[in-house]
Design a protein around this motif. Sequence first.
Motif, PDB file in Angstrom:
ATOM      1  N   LYS A   1       1.062  -0.962  -0.017  1.00  0.00           N
ATOM      2  CA  LYS A   1       0.005  -0.010  -0.054  1.00  0.00           C
ATOM      3  C   LYS A   1       0.931   1.207  -0.011  1.00  0.00           C
ATOM      4  N   GLY A   2       2.099   1.203  -0.251  1.00  0.00           N
ATOM      5  CA  GLY A   2       2.872   2.310  -0.283  1.00  0.00           C
ATOM      6  C   GLY A   2       3.753   2.980   0.922  1.00  0.00           C
ATOM      7  N   ALA A   3       3.800   2.067   2.014  1.00  0.00           N
ATOM      8  CA  ALA A   3       4.408   2.567   3.295  1.00  0.00           C
ATOM      9  C   ALA A   3       5.868   2.749   2.881  1.00  0.00           C
ATOM     10  N   LYS A   4       6.223   3.907   3.449  1.00  0.00           N
ATOM     11  CA  LYS A   4       7.789   4.118   3.164  1.00  0.00           C
ATOM     12  C   LYS A   4       8.663   3.126   3.700  1.00  0.00           C
ATOM     13  N   ARG A   5       8.181   2.968   5.208  1.00  0.00           N
ATOM     14  CA  ARG A   5       9.128   2.018   6.015  1.00  0.00           C
ATOM     15  C   ARG A   5       8.269   1.116   6.744  1.00  0.00           C
ATOM     16  N   VAL A   6       8.691  -0.307   6.631  1.00  0.00           N
ATOM     17  CA  VAL A   6       7.784  -1.085   7.429  1.00  0.00           C
ATOM     18  C   VAL A   6       8.899  -2.084   8.428  1.00  0.00           C
ATOM     19  N   VAL A   7       8.668  -1.600   9.753  1.00  0.00           N
ATOM     20  CA  VAL A   7       9.281  -2.481  10.650  1.00  0.00           C
ATOM     21  C   VAL A   7       8.597  -3.570  11.379  1.00  0.00           C
ATOM     22  N   GLY A   8       9.179  -4.609  11.585  1.00  0.00           N
ATOM     23  CA  GLY A   8       8.721  -5.537  12.457  1.00  0.00           C
ATOM     24  C   GLY A   8       9.257  -6.047  13.929  1.00  0.00           C
ATOM     25  N   LEU A   9       8.617  -6.306  14.806  1.00  0.00           N
ATOM     26  CA  LEU A   9       8.969  -6.596  15.856  1.00  0.00           C
ATOM     27  C   LEU A   9       8.581  -8.184  16.086  1.00  0.00           C
ATOM     28  N   ALA A  10       9.585  -8.918  16.503  1.00  0.00           N
ATOM     29  CA  ALA A  10       9.549 -10.419  16.708  1.00  0.00           C
ATOM     30  C   ALA A  10      10.500 -10.968  17.764  1.00  0.00           C
ATOM     31  N   GLY A  11      10.373 -12.133  18.005  1.00  0.00           N
ATOM     32  CA  GLY A  11      11.049 -12.536  19.173  1.00  0.00           C
ATOM     33  C   GLY A  11      12.364 -13.437  19.022  1.00  0.00           C
ATOM     34  N   SER A  12      12.806 -13.535  18.041  1.00  0.00           N
ATOM     35  CA  SER A  12      14.196 -14.036  17.758  1.00  0.00           C
ATOM     36  C   SER A  12      15.108 -13.793  16.500  1.00  0.00           C
ATOM     37  N   ARG A  13      16.356 -13.684  16.473  1.00  0.00           N
ATOM     38  CA  ARG A  13      17.198 -13.258  15.417  1.00  0.00           C
ATOM     39  C   ARG A  13      16.787 -13.883  14.146  1.00  0.00           C
ATOM     40  N   GLU A  14      16.117 -15.310  14.175  1.00  0.00           N
ATOM     41  CA  GLU A  14      15.857 -15.837  12.856  1.00  0.00           C
ATOM     42  C   GLU A  14      14.774 -15.245  12.555  1.00  0.00           C
TER      43      GLU A  14
ATOM     44  N   CYS B   1      13.609 -12.322  12.571  1.00  0.00           N
ATOM     45  CA  CYS B   1      14.019 -11.002  12.061  1.00  0.00           C
ATOM     46  C   CYS B   1      14.538 -11.133  10.818  1.00  0.00           C
ATOM     47  N   ASP B   2      15.476 -11.955  10.768  1.00  0.00           N
ATOM     48  CA  ASP B   2      16.023 -12.382   9.373  1.00  0.00           C
ATOM     49  C   ASP B   2      15.079 -12.600   8.406  1.00  0.00           C
ATOM     50  N   PHE B   3      14.338 -13.622   8.784  1.00  0.00           N
ATOM     51  CA  PHE B   3      13.166 -13.913   7.681  1.00  0.00           C
ATOM     52  C   PHE B   3      12.415 -12.601   7.316  1.00  0.00           C
ATOM     53  N   LEU B   4      11.836 -11.651   8.306  1.00  0.00           N
ATOM     54  CA  LEU B   4      11.083 -10.780   7.911  1.00  0.00           C
ATOM     55  C   LEU B   4      11.772  -9.883   6.798  1.00  0.00           C
ATOM     56  N   VAL B   5      13.035  -9.616   7.214  1.00  0.00           N
ATOM     57  CA  VAL B   5      13.873  -8.652   6.094  1.00  0.00           C
ATOM     58  C   VAL B   5      14.121  -9.297   5.047  1.00  0.00           C
ATOM     59  N   ARG B   6      14.713 -10.541   4.982  1.00  0.00           N
ATOM     60  CA  ARG B   6      15.189 -11.118   3.865  1.00  0.00           C
ATOM     61  C   ARG B   6      14.140 -11.599   2.939  1.00  0.00           C
ATOM     62  N   GLU B   7      12.991 -12.413   3.642  1.00  0.00           N
ATOM     63  CA  GLU B   7      12.337 -13.072   2.760  1.00  0.00           C
ATOM     64  C   GLU B   7      11.059 -12.310   2.424  1.00  0.00           C
ATOM     65  N   LEU B   8      10.510 -11.453   3.369  1.00  0.00           N
ATOM     66  CA  LEU B   8       9.386 -10.827   3.187  1.00  0.00           C
ATOM     67  C   LEU B   8       9.427  -9.150   2.896  1.00  0.00           C
ATOM     68  N   GLY B   9      10.829  -8.631   2.808  1.00  0.00           N
ATOM     69  CA  GLY B   9      10.922  -7.491   2.473  1.00  0.00           C
ATOM     70  C   GLY B   9      10.754  -6.220   3.554  1.00  0.00           C
ATOM     71  N   PHE B  10      10.598  -6.390   4.606  1.00  0.00           N
ATOM     72  CA  PHE B  10      10.325  -5.539   5.709  1.00  0.00           C
ATOM     73  C   PHE B  10      11.660  -4.897   5.732  1.00  0.00           C
ATOM     74  N   ASP B  11      11.617  -3.503   5.854  1.00  0.00           N
ATOM     75  CA  ASP B  11      12.808  -2.400   6.139  1.00  0.00           C
ATOM     76  C   ASP B  11      13.854  -2.694   7.058  1.00  0.00           C
ATOM     77  N   ALA B  12      13.128  -3.035   8.240  1.00  0.00           N
ATOM     78  CA  ALA B  12      14.077  -3.573   9.517  1.00  0.00           C
ATOM     79  C   ALA B  12      13.292  -4.431  10.263  1.00  0.00           C
ATOM     80  N   ALA B  13      13.730  -5.053  11.352  1.00  0.00           N
ATOM     81  CA  ALA B  13      13.150  -6.156  12.139  1.00  0.00           C
ATOM     82  C   ALA B  13      13.828  -5.871  13.546  1.00  0.00           C
ATOM     83  N   ILE B  14      13.178  -6.000  14.458  1.00  0.00           N
ATOM     84  CA  ILE B  14      13.703  -6.010  15.946  1.00  0.00           C
ATOM     85  C   ILE B  14      13.385  -7.202  16.796  1.00  0.00           C
ATOM     86  N   ASN B  15      14.420  -7.760  17.405  1.00  0.00           N
ATOM     87  CA  ASN B  15      13.986  -8.712  18.301  1.00  0.00           C
ATOM     88  C   ASN B  15      13.825  -8.173  19.564  1.00  0.00           C
TER      89      ASN B  15
END
Lengths: 352, 352
Positions: free
Chosen positions: B177-190, B192-206
């Motif tokens: 929908k055109g958001a400039k920046r999508v940041v995810g919060l999740a409970g492990s490094r793995e 977070c990596d999945f969110l950024v590498r596989e799903l295209g999140f701009d950042a993810a925080i454990n």
Amino acid sequence: MSYKQVIYTTAPDPAIDPSLTTGTFRLNTVPKPTNVPADKLLVRTHYLSLDPAMRQWLTAKRSYIAPVEIGAVMRGQSIAQIITVGSDLSSTFQPGDWVVAYSGWQEYAVLGAKEVEKVVLPPGGRPTDAMSVLGMTGLTAYFGMTEVGYPKEGDTVVVSGAAGATGMVAGQIAKIKGAKRVVGLAGSREKCDFLVRELGFDAAINYKDADWRKQLKEATPEYIDVFFDNTGGEILDACLARAARDARFVICGAISQYNAAKPQGPASFMTVISQRVTMKGFIVFDYAKKYPTALQELASWLSQGKLKRKEHIVPGGIEGAPQALVDLYKGVNTGKMMVEVAPVSEALNAKL
Amino acid sequence: MSYKQVIYTTAPDPAIDPSLTTGTFRLNTVPKPTNVPADKLLVRTHYLSLDPAMRQWLTAKRSYIAPVEIGAVMRGQSIAQIITVGSDLSSTFQPGDWVVAYSGWQEYAVLGAKEVEKVVLPPGGRPTDAMSVLGMTGLTAYFGMTEVGYPKEGDTVVVSGAAGATGMVAGQIAKIKGAKRVVGLAGSREKCDFLVRELGFDAAINYKDADWRKQLKEATPEYIDVFFDNTGGEILDACLARAARDARFVICGAISQYNAAKPQGPASFMTVISQRVTMKGFIVFDYAKKYPTALQELASWLSQGKLKRKEHIVPGGIEGAPQALVDLYKGVNTGKMMVEVAPVSEALNAKL
């Protein structure tokens, strides 16, 4: 000639200390200006407005308004009279004009034209109305209730801090707008009686009663469609637990939390999901373009007797402002809390 | 022939106990029906859906859905296959049809036509999609993001529980929908990596990192315009402290609080006022009329590869459902959590 100012001296930690020798503020005396610059006005403060938001102005980091700086005159609105008009402004202002002034806590102030607004009163209006029911508190109640809460016919509306300047107007507007049931929460039996007998609330609950939660439940048999919140804390929590489906929670203030070292969030937060509650914070300034229409409607309700106002005026001059502010958080007032810096009888003329 | 059911036996206090001998649930064995009434269907459960809301279904008093009764089969959706069709329904259903079924936690179920919905899949779809990205979790993400959060171009969007079934779809929709920046919060490094590498999140925080609040601040330099919340508690609180002016907080879930004896409200609540935040709870069922349009859009994104899905399937049969539910609250899953009651290879035909 000199006049007095109240200076913000020491950040509250967390509560305001009203002592003028060891507390949050100090008294200062400055010479009264003899010349007024061409683009300025000299005004005399008559009534200071005391507002719950003031605590936030002192220390809030990221708020809708920059904090008051240490060493500055305490920020605040007043009802003031113009004493001297700078030459550039003589076509717009005259000595004797009453204004709502961003004077701060001082007996006199030199202000620009944008820092004052002339008082225009409807039949039966008083100058102090321009700072309460026809001023910021009235407008706050108006926009919070009509734009954020928008009670519909048949709705149950609850107002916290209902005997405060904003709360009492909010509750009355809900009734004017067709709410089926308006319930107020306030801090004494006297306030509650006032809400029901004088202002036409359907019920009022003293939140200092041991069984106030039970009373709230009984007073909202069809749950709460609109909650206009001035207090936050436990009261917000209890009202959330009584939220009706699709309820609107108007987050106007959180007076119970302003002086808290550790603010308390609403524990009944899960109701937000199960009842699809909308909680919305608002700041009256955002509606500035609509002020004229709102003031017209408020003035007409006031003139027609549909809307009643009440003031709590603290006599004794500007020295009393810090204690009055502390008393505001204690809830000693019913209606708009003001400090009388100079009585109307001392004004340049007796017109108002 | 007989089949197994999981029965809700003892109210959790406050956490679910997965033991089938001393815990929240018991295993029951019942005879498989030989006759199916004319207006019913016999279905076989293949995949049970596990959902964070389940904890609320057990004990919530005033919720959007009645609590599960003690002694009843645990409530839940599944992907099931029709085995036998009652004579009245033979024009609509056939043995072998895949359905999303309100079967509850049991290996077989006799259901009415309204308790099932035929699975219709787009190119590249899998039966289990109908219970996740093209089912309730996908729809929840869709309506929460598009109708409640409605990110605008240039917005910063934060999603909590971002590696969960709903969160990962919500974040991807924000990006679509055109958001400039999508940041995810999740409970492990793995995760977070999945969110950024596989799903295209701009950042993810454990959020288990000690400095997660600092990371959140750094990841949201322009504050948060839309927060899609699945967790509540401390994460909601920290995001509220980072709310941008006029932020929309989509209150979808509060998984951190469901098992709490004493729920925690957001302490940074004052930001709701200063930043004019709207917090809105919602329930996907309220958007039922718009499901067809939403599913069409979700299916098209899925087929085009714009939307990716992930499942966490727990093998081993229905006995594993209570432990899987406990694991869901622990956050062991990345993506939609399901229990495999019977593999697709055991289905009546191999079409899907």
